[in-house]
Scaffold this active site. Structure first.
Site, PDB file in Angstrom:
ATOM      1  N   CYS A 114       0.811  -1.293  -0.006  1.00 42.67           N
ATOM      2  CA  CYS A 114       0.030  -0.463   0.196  1.00 42.67           C
ATOM      3  C   CYS A 114       0.310   1.532   0.349  1.00 42.67           C
ATOM      4  CB  CYS A 114      -0.780   0.094   1.150  1.00 42.67           C
ATOM      5  SG  CYS A 114      -0.263  -0.477   2.806  1.00 42.67           S
ATOM      6  N   CYS A 126      -1.221  -4.865   6.899  1.00 41.30           N
ATOM      7  CA  CYS A 126      -0.695  -3.885   7.626  1.00 41.30           C
ATOM      8  C   CYS A 126       0.313  -4.010   9.234  1.00 41.30           C
ATOM      9  CB  CYS A 126      -2.104  -2.916   7.357  1.00 41.30           C
ATOM     10  SG  CYS A 126      -3.409  -2.803   6.647  1.00 41.30           S
TER      11      CYS A 126
END
Ligand code: FES
Length: 125
Positions: A33, A102
């Site tokens: 990301c 994440c």
């Protein structure tokens, strides 16, 4: 979507900020990301006595970093190297599969900070 523990760490994150006298600093980016995390550690006799983090990332990154810093504080650097993103996610009662990437930010930033300390101290782990 998120467990109560994730929400609690996201809304009340532990160990946010910087440590001016850190002797181990790690910064990593998430290849999925592009988000960024920086970890600051104060290490004495190979024990992580204090830790802070800053992130430019999502809620799951904040919550996993908060939990990860809690898990490694007070541990030796050898023990801290064994903390994985999976163990952090488990300590948070799980993460949605789509957000597991994440949690890698915290694991990798912690490892990078320990590596940085080892380089400064001429240590090999
Ligand atoms: Fe980038 Fe979560 S979406 S760290």
């Amino acid at each position: 979507m998120y467990s109560d523990k994730v929400m609690e760490h996201f809304t009340n994150p532990r160990n946010i900020g910087e440590l001016p006298d850190a002797n181990g600093v790690g910064e990593v980016g998430n290849s999925k990301c592009g988000d960024i995390m920086k970890v600051f550690m104060k290490i004495e006799d190979d024990v992580i006595v204090d830790i802070r983090f800053k992130t430019f990332g999502c809620g799951a990154a904040v919550a996993t970093s908060s939990m990860a810093t809690e898990l490694v504080k007070g541990k030796t650097i050898e023990e801290a190297m064994k903390v994985t993103n999976k163990s952090v996610a488990e300590a948070l009662d799980g993460l949605p599969a789509i957000k597991m990437h994440c949690s890698l930010l915290a694991e990798e930033a912690i490892k990078a900070a320990i590596q940085n300390y080892c380089e400064r101290e001429n240590k090999v782990l």
